[in-house]
Write a protein that holds these residues in place. Structure first.
Motif, mmCIF file in Angstrom:
data_model
loop_
_atom_site.group_PDB
_atom_site.id
_atom_site.type_symbol
_atom_site.label_atom_id
_atom_site.label_comp_id
_atom_site.label_asym_id
_atom_site.label_seq_id
_atom_site.Cartn_x
_atom_site.Cartn_y
_atom_site.Cartn_z
ATOM 1 N N THR A 38 47.462 -21.133 11.359
ATOM 2 C CA THR A 38 46.314 -21.175 12.268
ATOM 3 C C THR A 38 45.011 -21.272 11.475
ATOM 4 N N GLN A 39 45.026 -20.875 10.224
ATOM 5 C CA GLN A 39 43.865 -21.054 9.364
ATOM 6 C C GLN A 39 43.596 -22.537 9.098
ATOM 7 N N GLU A 40 44.662 -23.319 8.944
ATOM 8 C CA GLU A 40 44.513 -24.763 8.765
ATOM 9 C C GLU A 40 43.933 -25.405 10.027
ATOM 10 N N LEU A 41 44.372 -24.942 11.182
ATOM 11 C CA LEU A 41 43.813 -25.444 12.436
ATOM 12 C C LEU A 41 42.327 -25.108 12.532
ATOM 13 N N ASP A 42 41.977 -23.906 12.128
ATOM 14 C CA ASP A 42 40.590 -23.466 12.173
ATOM 15 C C ASP A 42 39.707 -24.329 11.275
ATOM 16 N N ALA A 43 40.196 -24.620 10.073
ATOM 17 C CA ALA A 43 39.411 -25.432 9.134
ATOM 18 C C ALA A 43 39.174 -26.836 9.675
ATOM 19 N N GLU A 44 40.191 -27.418 10.311
ATOM 20 C CA GLU A 44 40.040 -28.758 10.869
ATOM 21 C C GLU A 44 39.071 -28.758 12.043
ATOM 22 N N ALA A 45 39.138 -27.722 12.876
ATOM 23 C CA ALA A 45 38.207 -27.627 14.005
ATOM 24 C C ALA A 45 36.770 -27.542 13.519
ATOM 25 N N GLU A 46 36.530 -26.729 12.511
ATOM 26 C CA GLU A 46 35.172 -26.591 11.987
ATOM 27 C C GLU A 46 34.700 -27.891 11.345
ATOM 28 N N ARG A 47 35.594 -28.568 10.633
ATOM 29 C CA ARG A 47 35.227 -29.835 10.000
ATOM 30 C C ARG A 47 34.795 -30.854 11.044
ATOM 31 N N LEU A 48 35.574 -31.006 12.096
ATOM 32 C CA LEU A 48 35.265 -31.975 13.137
ATOM 33 C C LEU A 48 33.987 -31.603 13.885
ATOM 34 N N CYS A 49 33.810 -30.321 14.132
ATOM 35 C CA CYS A 49 32.614 -29.847 14.836
ATOM 36 C C CYS A 49 31.358 -30.179 14.039
ATOM 37 N N LEU A 50 31.361 -29.828 12.767
ATOM 38 C CA LEU A 50 30.188 -30.071 11.936
ATOM 39 C C LEU A 50 29.935 -31.563 11.749
ATOM 40 N N ALA A 51 31.011 -32.344 11.641
ATOM 41 C CA ALA A 51 30.857 -33.788 11.492
ATOM 42 C C ALA A 51 30.205 -34.407 12.720
ATOM 43 N N ALA A 52 30.399 -33.784 13.883
ATOM 44 C CA ALA A 52 29.796 -34.280 15.125
ATOM 45 C C ALA A 52 28.364 -33.775 15.314
ATOM 46 N N GLY A 53 27.883 -32.967 14.372
ATOM 47 C CA GLY A 53 26.532 -32.440 14.488
ATOM 48 C C GLY A 53 26.417 -31.256 15.418
ATOM 49 N N ALA A 54 27.536 -30.563 15.650
ATOM 50 C CA ALA A 54 27.558 -29.431 16.572
ATOM 51 C C ALA A 54 27.734 -28.120 15.808
ATOM 52 N N GLN A 55 27.623 -27.028 16.544
ATOM 53 C CA GLN A 55 27.795 -25.677 16.013
ATOM 54 C C GLN A 55 29.014 -25.053 16.667
ATOM 55 N N CYS A 56 29.870 -24.399 15.890
ATOM 56 C CA CYS A 56 31.025 -23.693 16.443
ATOM 57 C C CYS A 56 30.535 -22.425 17.143
ATOM 58 N N LEU A 57 30.837 -22.306 18.433
ATOM 59 C CA LEU A 57 30.294 -21.213 19.236
ATOM 60 C C LEU A 57 30.819 -19.845 18.847
ATOM 61 N N PHE A 58 32.094 -19.758 18.476
ATOM 62 C CA PHE A 58 32.720 -18.448 18.338
ATOM 63 C C PHE A 58 32.433 -17.789 16.994
ATOM 64 N N LYS A 59 32.226 -18.587 15.957
ATOM 65 C CA LYS A 59 32.093 -18.037 14.611
ATOM 66 C C LYS A 59 30.859 -17.155 14.503
ATOM 67 N N GLY A 60 31.078 -15.913 14.093
ATOM 68 C CA GLY A 60 29.970 -14.985 13.922
ATOM 69 C C GLY A 60 29.577 -14.204 15.152
ATOM 70 N N VAL A 61 30.290 -14.383 16.276
ATOM 71 C CA VAL A 61 29.974 -13.599 17.475
ATOM 72 C C VAL A 61 30.168 -12.114 17.143
ATOM 73 N N PRO A 62 29.186 -11.270 17.433
ATOM 74 C CA PRO A 62 29.303 -9.848 17.086
ATOM 75 C C PRO A 62 30.492 -9.188 17.774
#
Length: 259
Positions: A38-62
Motif C-alpha cells: 500500500t506504500q507503493e500505491l501511496d507513492a504513485e497517487a502522490e506522484r500523479l497528484c503533484l504532476a497534475a498540479g494538485a495537492q493531496c488532501l489527506f496528507k498532514g491532516v491533524p
C-alpha cells in the motif's frame, strides 16, 4: 448548519479536481495485485497528484488525541479495515479487498472519492459485499435531485443494504465539500433521530461527498492503536465507495467520474 451552496462555475472547478481523483483511483486499481504494498500505491497517487498540479488532501491532516498527522496521501484499508488505513510496507495478498480513499485540492477546490477493489479469488459473500456497497452509491446517484429529502435517500440506501444482510456503519458518515474537504452538512448513510430533526433538502448548488461504508457483520467499529485506522469490531470485512456529487437544476452531477 452553515451549508455553502456552489455556483455552476465553482462546481465546474470541483469537477476538474474530481477528474484528477478518478484518474488516480483508476491507476491504483490497475496496480493492485498480490505482492504490491500500500506504500507503493501511496507513492504513485502522490506522484500523479503533484504532476497534475494538485495537492493531496489527506496528507498532514491533524490527528485526534495522541495520533500524529496523517502520513499518507491515500487511505488504504484492507479487509476488516473500514476507513483511514495508513499506507505501509504491508503487501496485498490474494483474497484481500482493498479500499482506497483519495482526495485532492485543485485550484482551490476539492474532490474526494473512494473505491473497494477485490483481489481475486475472494469469497462469494465478500464479492457480494463489495457489489452491494457499490450499488448503494449508484442508488444514491439515481435518487438525488432538487427537492428530494436526504432522509428519503438514506432510508432507501439503508433498507437496501440491510435487506442484503449487511450492516451500515454509523460512526462515520459523508460530508459537504467545497473549498474545504469537510463542510456542512453531515451526510449519514442511515436514518437517525438527528437526521429526522434536521433533514437535508437537496437543492441546486449543494455538493456532497457521499460514502457508504458497509460491513459484512455487525455495524460496530473501533479505532486501532495508531489513532487512525478504523476496523470492524468483529473483524469481518468492510467495503467503502464514495463520490463527490453536485445537485444541479437537471438532477445530479457526479464530479468524481471519468467524464
Amino acid at each position: 448548519m452553515a451549508i455553502q451552496y456552489k455556483t455552476p462555475e465553482q462546481i465546474e472547478k470541483m469537477h476538474q479536481a474530481g477528474r484528477i481523483v478518478r484518474k488516480v483511483l483508476n491507476r491504483l486499481g490497475e496496480m493492485i495485485a498480490p505482492g504490491v504494498t500500500t506504500q507503493e500505491l501511496d507513492a504513485e497517487a502522490e506522484r500523479l497528484c503533484l504532476a497534475a498540479g494538485a495537492q493531496c488532501l489527506f496528507k498532514g491532516v491533524p490527528g485526534r488525541g495522541r495520533a500524529g498527522p496523517f502520513p499518507g496521501s491515500i487511505c488504504a484499508s484492507l479487509n476488516e479495515e473500514v476507513v483511514h488505513g495508513i499506507p505501509s510496507r504491508r503487501r496485498i495478498r490474494e483474497g484481500d479487498i482493498v479500499s482506497i480513499d483519495f482526495g485532492v485540492r485543485y485550484q482551490g477546490w476539492c474532490g474526494d472519492a473512494a473505491e473497494t477493489f477485490a483481489v481475486e479469488p475472494v469469497g462469494e459473500k465478500v464479492r457480494h459485499l463489495v457489489a452491494v456497497t457499490r450499488n448503494a452509491l449508484e442508488l444514491v446517484v439515481r435518487m438525488c435531485r432538487p427537492g428530494e429529502k436526504w432522509s428519503t435517500v438514506a432510508s432507501t440506501m439503508q433498507e437496501y443494504i440491510e435487506g442484503e444482510g449487511f450492516s451500515v456503519v454509523r460512526e462515520f458518515v459523508g460530508h459537504g465539500i467545497g473549498a474545504s474537504m469537510h463542510e456542512d452538512p453531515k451526510v449519514p448513510n442511515f436514518v437517525s433521530p438527528e437526521l429526522v430533526r434536521r433533514d437535508i433538502l437537496l437543492r441546486e448548488g449543494l455538493v456532497l461527498a457521499v460514502e457508504p461504508m458497509v460491513n459484512l457483520g455487525r455495524e460496530a467499529v473501533r479505532v486501532t492503536g495508531d489513532g487512525w485506522t478504523v476496523v470492524t469490531s468483529d473483524h469481518l470485512p468492510s467495503a467503502h465507495f464514495e463520490h463527490t456529487l453536485a445537485i444541479t437544476a437537471g438532477g445530479v452531477r457526479v464530479l468524481t467520474d471519468a467524464e
